[in-house]
Every structure is written in C-alpha cells, then in structure tokens.
Design an enzyme around this catalytic site. Sequence first.
Site, PDB file in Angstrom:
ATOM      1  CE  LYS A  97     -44.949   6.512   1.891  1.00  0.00           C
ATOM      2  NZ  LYS A  97     -45.169   7.667   0.971  1.00  0.00           N
ATOM      3  CG  ASP A 224     -49.531   6.063   3.007  1.00  0.00           C
ATOM      4  OD1 ASP A 224     -50.339   5.879   2.089  1.00  0.00           O
ATOM      5  OD2 ASP A 224     -48.823   7.087   3.104  1.00  0.00           O
TER       6      ASP A 224
END
Length: 400
Positions: A97, A224
Amino acid sequence: MASVSYHLISSFSYPRGAASLARRGDSPSIFRRGHYSFKSSSDVNGNKFCRILACAAQTGRRQVEIVHDPEERFNRLADEVDKNTKLSRLTLFSPCKINVFLRITGKREDGFHDLASLFHVISLGDTIKFSLSPSKTKDRLSTNVPGVPVDDRNLIIKALNLYRKKTGTNNFYWIHLDKKVPTGAGLGGGSSNAATALWAANQFSGFLVTEKELQKWSGEIGSDIPFFFSNGAAYCTGRGEVVQDLPHALPTDLPMVLIKPQEACPTAEVYKRLHLGKTSSVDPLTLLEKCVQSGISQDVCINDLEAPAFDVLPSLKKLKQRVLAAGRGQYSAVFMSGSGSTIVGIGSPDPPQFVYDEDEYNDIFISEASFLTRQENQWYAEPTSSTSSFSKEEMSQTGE
C-alpha cells in the site's frame, strides 16, 4: 551388460564461485566437479532450479539425472495430505500500500500515535504459496530474500497462530514467500503478508469466520493489517486499525513510480523524532474530500512523518527534492509513503533520468505501480500486466 553406478544426492551447492558466474552470465552455466555435472536452468516462470547429472568416470556407464525444483517441494507435500481434503494448496497475491496523505493528530495514552490517512493498495506485491502440512505440529516458512525472519517473529507465522487461537482449528502449513516488496519501505509489505495469511487460513478452513472478524482480530498483531481487509481504498484513523472503506477508489489506470534507496527508515526512530507542534494543521477530512473530488495533487499529499524521516535519513530529503525538480510536468505529486523510505511519484511509471545516470543511486529500488482494489469475498488478484520492478544493479547485469 554394462554396470550402472547410481549417485544419490539429497542436497547440493554450487562449486565455489560457480553460482556468481552463472548469475552474471560470464560463462556457460555448466560446471564439473568429480563425477557430477551441475547445470543451472530456469522454468517457464523464471524460477531457478538445478539439474545434477551423476555419472561414473568410466565410459559405458549410464547417467542418472536428479532434479531439484522448488515447486516440487510443494507438490510432494500436497500429495501427502489426505486426499479427501478439499483444499491442500493455495497461492495468493499479497499487495502493498501507499499513504496518499498521512496526518499525525496526537499522542495516545498507550504510547502510540493517532493518525488520519488515506491508505490505498497498489499493484506491487509478494506471492505467498501455502501447502497444508501433514505434521499438524508446526508451520514452516521459507523465503527468497536473505534476512527475512522465518520463525514466529514473522507476521505470517503470527497471523497463523492468531487464527488457530481464535478458531480452535489445527491446520499447519508449509509456506513459501516470494518477496518483491522491499522491507523498511513504508509500503506495509509485512502487514499485507499477515492479512494474506489470515485470509488463507480462513479459506483452508472453509471460510469459518467473516472478513469483519478477520479484520478485527488482525489489529492485535499490527496496526496496518486491518486495512488490507478493506476494498483496497480506505480512510484509516486511530492507530490505523479503524478502517472506513471509500466507495469511490482512486483510478486504477493512474500510473506511479516507487523509488526506494537501499537505506531504510526505522519506524520507531522516525516517531521518536516527531514533534507534534511542527506537524501540518490541515484537517485530514479536508484532504480526503479534495482528493476524492479533484484527484491527487501536491498540496493533498501531506505526510507528517516526512520531516522526522528526513532527519533520520538526510539523503532521503535530497532524493525527494531532486525527483520534484526533475519531474515537473511529469508527476502530479511526489511524496514519501508511510514512515519511509519510499518516494512515490504519481502520474508516470518512469523515474527521472538522474537515477539512471548517477552512481550515487546504483543500489536504488525502482518499481512502476498502479492503484488496486478487490471485490468483496475475494482476495486481491495480481494484475494481468505484471508490475515491473528492479534495481539499477540488476538492470546493468541484464544489459538493459
């Protein structure tokens, strides 16, 4: 009848210097040592394997060929698993990401920081192969990158342990991690690996629990990780574990380039040098609204961790400044992802020319990428057009 001499070989290593010669292509990749011939080859997917030709010195004796192929390990393992098992092998894409913007909004009582960030999955990722282990006692992890832990320090093993703890299942696995996402890059590669492992364990168990349960549990081992159970684009708050899916993700045809120097930015050290009084004062919801309505621009891509990361690694600040200067008209935004050390250029898949021309950037990692999403009840699929990533050193060795 001629006698036959069989030389059984359980493992092998190249003669000293042979492997490096084969990699460089300086000489034919066949080397002889005693009664054995070593031949380095590749399969159609580019996977390296070695053929060991065992033969006696005298003429007239027959030759035995023993092939060591990494794929064969998983095939043999799967064959040992109960044939009644519905699923014994699984290969999943594990994408990373970027943080389009990252605001740090305060310090928490638990020692962590509150953040507000637009996370988005991108097309660069690892490949993870899972095979059910017949032993039912221990996971075994291997990887193609030296230095990556393969014990319970690895988030993949932590995720599998977490799944067994939460569900009471007793599946164990042999896992091979084909790593392409660099470590210490601010791209969440390890977090993605953990989320992918949780998804895999759930699929092996017949989707015993929901995605929402996986997402909730995953926050116990990493801030995350919950994001990767979104649709691929999300506004994340709290420590990062509070995930709000964005119904309208960013265009998947918007190209970008990732540029990462060899040096990493230790996350703990970056946060240690963070001064909340020097962070941006822009409301993160304003940034989100502008990004969704008008697209990515330089003024939207605020990262409050850039200043402390540049303090930790001054050369990273220089790299960003040079990419900005060289890429005027080429990139709509240039920014650092996460806590570094990846610099992202939005709008073009090509890096500026100076990274090719200057020896200072010989060991730099470069990858093109694009935004990626997933459908509900499906894991992320690797794009059909393979993402190109390389280092300058690799490029020079292949003569490109």
